[in-house]
Write a protein that holds these residues in place. Sequence first.
Motif, PDB file in Angstrom:
ATOM      1  N   ALA A 234       0.825  -1.203   0.000  1.00 31.92           N
ATOM      2  CA  ALA A 234       0.000   0.000   0.000  1.00 31.92           C
ATOM      3  C   ALA A 234       0.864   1.259   0.000  1.00 31.92           C
ATOM      4  N   GLU A 235       1.956   1.255   0.778  1.00 36.80           N
ATOM      5  CA  GLU A 235       2.854   2.413   0.811  1.00 36.80           C
ATOM      6  C   GLU A 235       3.506   2.618  -0.557  1.00 36.80           C
ATOM      7  N   SER A 236       3.919   1.532  -1.180  1.00 42.85           N
ATOM      8  CA  SER A 236       4.555   1.627  -2.497  1.00 42.85           C
ATOM      9  C   SER A 236       3.573   2.098  -3.553  1.00 42.85           C
ATOM     10  N   LEU A 237       2.346   1.615  -3.471  1.00 43.37           N
ATOM     11  CA  LEU A 237       1.324   2.020  -4.436  1.00 43.37           C
ATOM     12  C   LEU A 237       1.003   3.507  -4.297  1.00 43.37           C
ATOM     13  N   ALA A 238       0.907   3.989  -3.047  1.00 45.04           N
ATOM     14  CA  ALA A 238       0.651   5.412  -2.827  1.00 45.04           C
ATOM     15  C   ALA A 238       1.789   6.261  -3.380  1.00 45.04           C
ATOM     16  N   ALA A 239       3.019   5.799  -3.166  1.00 48.54           N
ATOM     17  CA  ALA A 239       4.173   6.523  -3.713  1.00 48.54           C
ATOM     18  C   ALA A 239       4.133   6.537  -5.235  1.00 48.54           C
ATOM     19  N   ALA A 240       3.775   5.410  -5.834  1.00 46.12           N
ATOM     20  CA  ALA A 240       3.723   5.314  -7.293  1.00 46.12           C
ATOM     21  C   ALA A 240       2.684   6.256  -7.883  1.00 46.12           C
ATOM     22  N   GLU A 241       1.535   6.355  -7.239  1.00 40.26           N
ATOM     23  CA  GLU A 241       0.483   7.247  -7.734  1.00 40.26           C
ATOM     24  C   GLU A 241       0.939   8.701  -7.676  1.00 40.26           C
ATOM     25  N   SER A 242       1.638   9.060  -6.617  1.00 42.50           N
ATOM     26  CA  SER A 242       2.148  10.421  -6.491  1.00 42.50           C
ATOM     27  C   SER A 242       3.227  10.708  -7.537  1.00 42.50           C
ATOM     28  N   LEU A 243       4.113   9.756  -7.755  1.00 49.43           N
ATOM     29  CA  LEU A 243       5.206   9.943  -8.705  1.00 49.43           C
ATOM     30  C   LEU A 243       4.715  10.030 -10.147  1.00 49.43           C
ATOM     31  N   ALA A 244       3.551   9.452 -10.411  1.00 46.05           N
ATOM     32  CA  ALA A 244       3.017   9.489 -11.775  1.00 46.05           C
ATOM     33  C   ALA A 244       2.811  10.923 -12.253  1.00 46.05           C
ATOM     34  N   ALA A 245       2.470  11.817 -11.312  1.00 43.79           N
ATOM     35  CA  ALA A 245       2.285  13.226 -11.672  1.00 43.79           C
ATOM     36  C   ALA A 245       3.584  13.885 -12.094  1.00 43.79           C
ATOM     37  N   GLU A 246       4.715  13.276 -11.735  1.00 42.78           N
ATOM     38  CA  GLU A 246       6.028  13.796 -12.111  1.00 42.78           C
ATOM     39  C   GLU A 246       6.582  13.107 -13.348  1.00 42.78           C
ATOM     40  N   GLY A 247       5.782  12.234 -13.936  1.00 50.07           N
ATOM     41  CA  GLY A 247       6.215  11.534 -15.129  1.00 50.07           C
ATOM     42  C   GLY A 247       7.006  10.267 -14.865  1.00 50.07           C
ATOM     43  N   ILE A 248       7.052   9.827 -13.605  1.00 42.84           N
ATOM     44  CA  ILE A 248       7.723   8.564 -13.254  1.00 42.84           C
ATOM     45  C   ILE A 248       6.647   7.499 -13.106  1.00 42.84           C
ATOM     46  N   ASP A 249       6.619   6.582 -14.038  1.00 49.83           N
ATOM     47  CA  ASP A 249       5.536   5.592 -14.120  1.00 49.83           C
ATOM     48  C   ASP A 249       6.006   4.270 -13.523  1.00 49.83           C
ATOM     49  N   CYS A 250       5.674   4.035 -12.262  1.00 52.62           N
ATOM     50  CA  CYS A 250       6.156   2.857 -11.538  1.00 52.62           C
ATOM     51  C   CYS A 250       5.272   1.641 -11.764  1.00 52.62           C
ATOM     52  N   GLU A 251       5.914   0.487 -11.879  1.00 53.20           N
ATOM     53  CA  GLU A 251       5.200  -0.785 -11.844  1.00 53.20           C
ATOM     54  C   GLU A 251       5.386  -1.375 -10.448  1.00 53.20           C
ATOM     55  N   VAL A 252       4.295  -1.656  -9.756  1.00 55.35           N
ATOM     56  CA  VAL A 252       4.350  -2.163  -8.388  1.00 55.35           C
ATOM     57  C   VAL A 252       3.979  -3.644  -8.402  1.00 55.35           C
ATOM     58  N   MET A 253       4.909  -4.474  -7.922  1.00 58.15           N
ATOM     59  CA  MET A 253       4.694  -5.919  -7.874  1.00 58.15           C
ATOM     60  C   MET A 253       4.558  -6.377  -6.432  1.00 58.15           C
ATOM     61  N   ASP A 254       3.426  -6.995  -6.121  1.00 54.59           N
ATOM     62  CA  ASP A 254       3.207  -7.633  -4.823  1.00 54.59           C
ATOM     63  C   ASP A 254       3.709  -9.068  -4.945  1.00 54.59           C
ATOM     64  N   LEU A 255       4.806  -9.355  -4.268  1.00 53.10           N
ATOM     65  CA  LEU A 255       5.420 -10.676  -4.407  1.00 53.10           C
ATOM     66  C   LEU A 255       4.536 -11.790  -3.845  1.00 53.10           C
ATOM     67  N   ARG A 256       3.758 -11.511  -2.788  1.00 48.84           N
ATOM     68  CA  ARG A 256       2.812 -12.425  -2.146  1.00 48.84           C
ATOM     69  C   ARG A 256       3.514 -13.561  -1.395  1.00 48.84           C
ATOM     70  N   PHE A 257       4.310 -14.339  -2.040  1.00 49.63           N
ATOM     71  CA  PHE A 257       5.088 -15.398  -1.388  1.00 49.63           C
ATOM     72  C   PHE A 257       6.567 -15.038  -1.455  1.00 49.63           C
ATOM     73  N   ILE A 258       7.197 -14.958  -0.279  1.00 54.50           N
ATOM     74  CA  ILE A 258       8.628 -14.700  -0.213  1.00 54.50           C
ATOM     75  C   ILE A 258       9.401 -15.934  -0.671  1.00 54.50           C
TER      76      ILE A 258
END
Length: 345
Positions: A234-258
């Motif tokens: 959730a923290e990474s996704l929130a950061a990614a949404e904010s960064l999108a406004a700066e033109g940084i388009d993040c792909e967020v992967m939830d690994l689920r199983f370590i």
Amino acid sequence: MTRPPVSIPRPSSWKADCVAGELKYAEAIRRALADELASDPDVVVMGQEIEALGGVFTATQGLAESFTGRVLDTPLAESATVGWAIGAAMAGLRPVVEIMFMDFITTAMDQIVNGAAKLRYMSGGQVALPIVIRTPSDGGTGHGPQHSQHLETWFAHVPGLVVGMPSTVSDAYWMLRHSIQDDNPVVFVESKYLYFRESGEIGPEGSGVVHPYGARIVRSGDSVTIVTAGRMVAESLAAAESLAAEGIDCEVMDLRFIWPYDREALAESVARTNRLIVVHEAVQDFGWGGEICAWAASELFYSLDAPIRRLATPRAPIPFAAHLESALVPNRAVIESAVRDLARH
């Protein structure tokens, strides 16, 4: 006599209908336990204060009344409880053990690491060890240094163990059910921070993933791959949404199983973005992020246009004080800053 091995559903057959209604994360755990207890008479649940109290985080509330004699309070003796579960699993049951806080799992290390993790191998596959050890982890709740540790890397390091870390209501439900059906011992790391803060519906089983242990892309992008798990999703996704406004388009992967982790999905994502940062709440030194980074550096070298980054908790105990804890554990602002720096390469 041992129970015949249970076939773990594979990609072509494992999907199921959704479970209607919005639930909290803790309620999804409870629903998964109830549905497995109802569908398999060999499933038993045990742990400290889980019967009458319903667990300190209410994850087993009401189950004892519905499943008489199969939801059991245990003494303050984690080692003995896991030892009992090992014997029960070898005799054909499917025990689910709740360890009240992950910090307390240390008292059962011998049973988990030298017992549960090894016996299927040492018996030549003659016995199955279908044990799930559920335990809440992470910070953000003011529980301090002895109740807030992320120790999942310890168990991912041990051959014979599966390690899961759900980040959503739907995954909390389906990953737990899949883990209970698995014939291997599973350390199932739940987020006590998300228990009552994360709500949602339980979608179709396997939604967004290609196999039961697969990672999920929760946000598509082409600038940077952020690999994470647990509440850091959730923290990474929130950061990614904010960064999108700066033109940084993040792909967020939830690994689920370590472990086992989805190397194929990781490789495909890095091939799209050419940059990788791993974010986790566990201590950075010798954490599981180091394994992801090492594998990517070795196997994905020609897909990378920038150095790989790790972002995790510094090597220090988790403080009680909220402002000190928030300064230590990765959060949205810290992730944004690290990704900006990586994107400049």
